[in-house]
Design a protein around this motif. Structure first.
Motif, PDB file in Angstrom:
ATOM      1  N   VAL A  59       0.890  -1.162   0.000  1.00 36.07           N
ATOM      2  CA  VAL A  59       0.000   0.000   0.000  1.00 36.07           C
ATOM      3  C   VAL A  59       0.923   1.205   0.000  1.00 36.07           C
ATOM      4  N   THR A  60       0.994   1.908  -1.116  1.00 32.23           N
ATOM      5  CA  THR A  60       2.023   2.931  -1.317  1.00 32.23           C
ATOM      6  C   THR A  60       1.566   4.297  -0.825  1.00 32.23           C
ATOM      7  N   VAL A  61       2.482   4.990  -0.101  1.00 30.52           N
ATOM      8  CA  VAL A  61       2.217   6.336   0.406  1.00 30.52           C
ATOM      9  C   VAL A  61       3.406   7.239   0.097  1.00 30.52           C
ATOM     10  N   GLN A  62       3.154   8.536   0.186  1.00 28.88           N
ATOM     11  CA  GLN A  62       4.216   9.523   0.031  1.00 28.88           C
ATOM     12  C   GLN A  62       4.539  10.130   1.390  1.00 28.88           C
ATOM     13  N   ALA A  63       5.806  10.241   1.684  1.00 27.76           N
ATOM     14  CA  ALA A  63       6.245  10.801   2.972  1.00 27.76           C
ATOM     15  C   ALA A  63       5.679  12.214   3.133  1.00 27.76           C
ATOM     16  N   GLY A  64       5.170  12.483   4.331  1.00 24.93           N
ATOM     17  CA  GLY A  64       4.655  13.806   4.648  1.00 24.93           C
ATOM     18  C   GLY A  64       3.185  13.995   4.355  1.00 24.93           C
ATOM     19  N   LYS A  65       2.563  13.051   3.677  1.00 25.52           N
ATOM     20  CA  LYS A  65       1.139  13.183   3.375  1.00 25.52           C
ATOM     21  C   LYS A  65       0.295  12.459   4.425  1.00 25.52           C
ATOM     22  N   CYS A  66      -0.946  12.965   4.600  1.00 30.59           N
ATOM     23  CA  CYS A  66      -1.923  12.299   5.458  1.00 30.59           C
ATOM     24  C   CYS A  66      -3.037  11.731   4.581  1.00 30.59           C
ATOM     25  N   TYR A  67      -3.529  10.564   4.978  1.00 27.33           N
ATOM     26  CA  TYR A  67      -4.482   9.833   4.148  1.00 27.33           C
ATOM     27  C   TYR A  67      -5.734   9.480   4.944  1.00 27.33           C
ATOM     28  N   ARG A  68      -6.844   9.504   4.241  1.00 21.52           N
ATOM     29  CA  ARG A  68      -8.060   8.875   4.770  1.00 21.52           C
ATOM     30  C   ARG A  68      -8.067   7.455   4.211  1.00 21.52           C
ATOM     31  N   MET A  69      -7.673   6.512   5.053  1.00 18.39           N
ATOM     32  CA  MET A  69      -7.657   5.116   4.634  1.00 18.39           C
ATOM     33  C   MET A  69      -9.069   4.569   4.747  1.00 18.39           C
ATOM     34  N   ARG A  70      -9.586   4.112   3.627  1.00 20.72           N
ATOM     35  CA  ARG A  70     -10.943   3.571   3.562  1.00 20.72           C
ATOM     36  C   ARG A  70     -10.839   2.046   3.467  1.00 20.72           C
ATOM     37  N   TRP A  71     -11.009   1.395   4.610  1.00 23.48           N
ATOM     38  CA  TRP A  71     -10.881  -0.056   4.688  1.00 23.48           C
ATOM     39  C   TRP A  71     -12.240  -0.702   4.433  1.00 23.48           C
ATOM     40  N   ILE A  72     -12.257  -1.672   3.543  1.00 23.15           N
ATOM     41  CA  ILE A  72     -13.484  -2.371   3.151  1.00 23.15           C
ATOM     42  C   ILE A  72     -13.265  -3.862   3.365  1.00 23.15           C
ATOM     43  N   MET A  73     -14.150  -4.504   4.122  1.00 25.99           N
ATOM     44  CA  MET A  73     -14.071  -5.956   4.305  1.00 25.99           C
ATOM     45  C   MET A  73     -15.112  -6.603   3.396  1.00 25.99           C
ATOM     46  N   ALA A  74     -14.661  -7.049   2.215  1.00 20.19           N
ATOM     47  CA  ALA A  74     -15.562  -7.532   1.174  1.00 20.19           C
ATOM     48  C   ALA A  74     -15.421  -9.028   0.962  1.00 20.19           C
ATOM     49  N   GLY A  75     -15.078  -9.774   2.011  1.00 25.39           N
ATOM     50  CA  GLY A  75     -14.806 -11.196   1.857  1.00 25.39           C
ATOM     51  C   GLY A  75     -16.041 -12.045   1.637  1.00 25.39           C
ATOM     52  N   SER A  76     -15.813 -13.356   1.695  1.00 30.15           N
ATOM     53  CA  SER A  76     -16.875 -14.324   1.435  1.00 30.15           C
ATOM     54  C   SER A  76     -17.217 -15.153   2.665  1.00 30.15           C
ATOM     55  N   ASN A  77     -16.203 -15.760   3.261  1.00 34.35           N
ATOM     56  CA  ASN A  77     -16.420 -16.620   4.419  1.00 34.35           C
ATOM     57  C   ASN A  77     -15.747 -16.094   5.676  1.00 34.35           C
ATOM     58  N   THR A  78     -14.634 -15.405   5.514  1.00 36.37           N
ATOM     59  CA  THR A  78     -13.868 -14.901   6.657  1.00 36.37           C
ATOM     60  C   THR A  78     -14.672 -13.844   7.401  1.00 36.37           C
ATOM     61  N   GLU A  79     -14.876 -14.053   8.682  1.00 35.88           N
ATOM     62  CA  GLU A  79     -15.754 -13.164   9.441  1.00 35.88           C
ATOM     63  C   GLU A  79     -15.115 -11.824   9.760  1.00 35.88           C
ATOM     64  N   ASN A  80     -13.800 -11.782   9.889  1.00 35.47           N
ATOM     65  CA  ASN A  80     -13.185 -10.520  10.309  1.00 35.47           C
ATOM     66  C   ASN A  80     -11.681 -10.552  10.098  1.00 35.47           C
ATOM     67  N   PHE A  81     -11.098  -9.385  10.059  1.00 30.90           N
ATOM     68  CA  PHE A  81      -9.647  -9.210  10.138  1.00 30.90           C
ATOM     69  C   PHE A  81      -9.353  -8.170  11.212  1.00 30.90           C
ATOM     70  N   GLN A  82      -8.439  -8.498  12.120  1.00 33.84           N
ATOM     71  CA  GLN A  82      -7.918  -7.526  13.070  1.00 33.84           C
ATOM     72  C   GLN A  82      -6.776  -6.782  12.369  1.00 33.84           C
ATOM     73  N   ILE A  83      -6.928  -5.449  12.214  1.00 34.42           N
ATOM     74  CA  ILE A  83      -6.022  -4.666  11.384  1.00 34.42           C
ATOM     75  C   ILE A  83      -5.117  -3.788  12.245  1.00 34.42           C
ATOM     76  N   SER A  84      -3.805  -3.838  11.969  1.00 30.65           N
ATOM     77  CA  SER A  84      -2.855  -2.931  12.618  1.00 30.65           C
ATOM     78  C   SER A  84      -1.760  -2.570  11.622  1.00 30.65           C
ATOM     79  N   ILE A  85      -1.157  -1.393  11.827  1.00 29.49           N
ATOM     80  CA  ILE A  85      -0.057  -0.917  10.984  1.00 29.49           C
ATOM     81  C   ILE A  85       1.104  -0.558  11.906  1.00 29.49           C
ATOM     82  N   SER A  86       2.250  -1.161  11.683  1.00 28.63           N
ATOM     83  CA  SER A  86       3.383  -0.897  12.567  1.00 28.63           C
ATOM     84  C   SER A  86       3.854   0.551  12.413  1.00 28.63           C
ATOM     85  N   GLY A  87       4.163   1.172  13.547  1.00 25.37           N
ATOM     86  CA  GLY A  87       4.778   2.491  13.557  1.00 25.37           C
ATOM     87  C   GLY A  87       3.874   3.664  13.264  1.00 25.37           C
TER      88      GLY A  87
END
Length: 630
Positions: A231-259
């Motif tokens: 997931v590519t970003v540019q240094a110094g920019k702020c983003y509205r990350m729009r996370w979508i869980m569009a799976g089929s059978n998997t009930e959930n993902f626990q999401i974290s980003i290091s740092g």
């Protein structure tokens, strides 16, 4: 807000642009783990991760994908609030019909454009096309997907749909630079075999609970053939990350980003919340989560972790019950990639600043746990009245007998139901012969559970009871709802306390003391001991449980998880005319009947244009039809 005011507001805002798109659905033979990814190296021999011709793909990865405009996920659709979207869907599948549902969109003036098979339309036949026309509302992070069966979405018919708010308070407060969509899913080589039927235990799939998780349509494990997604970003920019869980059978993902700290700003698309910093969030099937994330660290590659915690107990080294399949991994990774950071690592150690990330701080936002419902509150408060106008109790349960022999007919045993508690026997959902909207549910729908809301009712309360040891992720079409109460069962019946999943309702030990005997309700009222009595739930008790309800600051949602043996209480305003699906979003549960429909304001439902596909009209004609294309 009453119906008249709602329509006046919608009509007054109908001065936006017309946004026209065409989605062409075709069958492609691809590597199902990265259908359109092409990660070829600079040197001629660095071709392990290049996109391959069908004959060059290994048998274990070669599969048929239903791709939209040649891409997976399908192309992102963009509009501004109250624009009119005109989306022509061209079905070039060889032998399958399809529909498209606009997950999170509320077509206030065009309820027949919801895209739910045999609820608002019949399918689009192979070789034919249909143009959906609807208002882009509400603003927020949504997605589109096939609503034909359990398989087409898993085959690839899904993609993002982003509706921008013209005067966005989140944009005004955070002044972020760009949107960044992250489209999460699970990937299946043969969803027809894995996702249509139940497995060794009703509620579970035939195959492993999960094998591959993807980020924006790409699976990676760090190998040369399957490098980690980025997931590519540019240094110094702020983003509205729009996370979508569009799976089929998997009930959930626990999401974290290091740092990187994240600030939660919106749930399920357009339902803004008071901003709160989070270190991790739980993204359930059908849910969307918007967070503000700034690329303000030393450039590098920072690990993104998505864990399907529900499946971790089925990985190698744990006790796996007979008949279940060992899950290869419950952990999936990508990299937050600063564009100047160089090559993505093949290990999980990160690179540059990502090799020594700073600690992150904030809440662990997980709506599986009742306490998380009070971590934040809606940005604009809309308190609920003390009493609703009408109450329903809807039970989710399993009807016996269950599968016992290889010769048992498919989709006929161990069927789920989602029906009012006073319905006896409960009805497992069966497709009507003609779409409900066309007939007002009065013809060809004898085996279809439809809940007719009184037209005098404004506030509707629904107690949803899960009478099974299987969690469900539920989605409401056409209307948002408020979650005013949730059972606190994870404290004694959670992933770390799994004994209650296996015990029968009549268990004589003290392990189930948290659920008194008189509240233990078997899912099948005519066969209480199917599967050794293990399919039951702990019923809602209004005498004691109302004490924990939240009428002042309830979160607004259109999707949520209902825990095992648990209950939740939701409320919605019955001010949007239409037939609105309410169903489990796990694919095999949908196939086996875990769904119901709310019929809201039938006297105010607009006539359906004659070009909307229908079926069975010879014996169930359309009640109120409008001219073609209106």
């Amino acid at each position: 807000m009453d119906h008249t005011k709602l329509l006046l507001c919608a009509a007054a805002a109908m001065h936006g642009a017309i946004v026209r798109e065409t989605l062409v659905i075709e069958e492609w033979v691809v590597d199902f783990l990265r259908p359109t990814a092409n990660v070829a190296g600079i040197l001629p021999w660095q071709k392990q991760a290049a996109r391959q011709e069908p004959f060059a793909i290994a048998d274990a990865q070669r599969s048929t994908k239903y791709m939209i405009n040649g891409s997976y996920p399908g192309p992102a659709l963009h509009a501004f609030e109250n624009d009119t979207l005109e989306v022509t869907v061209v079905n070039r599948l060889f032998s399958e019909a399809t529909t498209i549902h606009w997950h999170g969109i509320h077509p206030l003036l065009q309820p027949y454009m919801d895209g739910a098979r045999d609820v608002t339309q019949a399918p689009i036949l192979p070789g034919q096309s249909f143009t959906y026309r609807f208002s882009a509302f509400p603003p927020g992070t949504h997605y589109y997907h096939s609503h034909m069966d359990a398989v087409q979405g898993a085959r690839g018919i899904r993609g993002p749909l982003i509706v921008q708010r013209k005067n966005d308070p989140v944009k005004a407060e955070f002044q972020y630079d760009d949107d960044l969509v992250v489209f999460m899913s699970d990937e299946w080589r043969d969803p027809s075999a894995c996702l249509k039927l139940e497995g060794a235990m009703p509620g579970n799939d035939v195959c492993a609970d999960i094998r591959h998780g993807s980020f924006n349509g790409v699976f990676g494990n760090g190998s040369k053939a399957y490098p980690y997604p980025q997931v590519t970003v540019q240094a110094g920019k702020c983003y509205r990350m729009r996370w979508i869980m569009a799976g089929s059978n998997t009930e959930n993902f626990q999401i974290s980003i290091s740092g990187h700290n994240m600030t939660l700003v919106s749930l399920d698309g357009g339902y803004d919340v008071v901003p709160v910093q989070v270190s991790r969030f739980n993204l359930h099937l059908g849910e969307r989560v918007d967070v503000i994330m700034c690329a303000d660290q030393q450039p590098g590659n920072y690990l993104i972790h998505a864990q399907y915690d529900y499946a971790c107990a089925l990985t190698k080294g744990h006790f796996v019950p007979p008949g279940f399949t060992v899950v290869p991994s419950c952990d999936f990774y990508a990299y937050l990639h600063y564009e100047t950071a160089g090559q993505i690592p093949s290990s999980l150690s990160g690179s540059g600043g990502g090799s020594h990330p700073r600690p992150v701080f904030g809440a662990d936002f997980d709506l599986t746990k009742p306490d998380s419902y009070r971590i934040t509150r809606p940005r604009v408060l809309q308190p609920e009245p003390q009493e609703p106008d009408v109450r329903y109790t809807i039970n989710l349960g399993l009807l016996g007998p269950t599968y016992s022999a290889a010769t048992n007919h498919p989709l006929e045993r161990g069927r789920w139901y989602m029906d009012t508690a006073d319905q006896m026997p409960p009805r497992s959902y069966r497709l009507p012969s003609t779409p409900l909207y066309m007939t007002k549910g009065k013809c060809g729908a004898e085996r279809t559970p439809v809940i007719d809301i009184p037209e005098t009712a404004q506030v509707v309360e629904v107690v949803v009871q899960n009478l099974s040891p299987t969690a469900h992720t539920l989605h409401m079409h056409g209307m948002p709802f408020k979650v005013i109460n949730v059972a606190n069962f994870t404290s004694w019946c959670g992933l770390d306390k799994p004994d209650c999943f296996l015990l029968p309702w009549w268990d004589p030990t003290s392990l189930l003391d948290k659920c008194p005997r008189h509240l233990r309700t078997p899912g099948d009222p005519r066969n209480k001991n199917i599967e050794l009595g293990g399919y039951w739930g702990c019923a809602y008790d209004p005498t004691s449980d109302r004490a924990t309800q939240n009428l002042a600051t309830p979160l607004v949602k259109d999707s949520f998880q209902l825990w095992q043996r648990s209950w939740a209480v939701i409320r919605f305003e019955a001010n949007r005319p239409g037939f609105w699906y309410f169903h489990c979003h796990e694919t095999q549960h949908l196939m086996l009947g875990l769904q119901t429909v709310f019929n809201v304001l039938p006297s105010k439902q607009p006539p359906v244009p004659s070009d909307v596909p229908t079926s069975g009209e010879h014996w169930c004609p359309t009640v109120n039809q409008a001219p073609w294309g209106t």
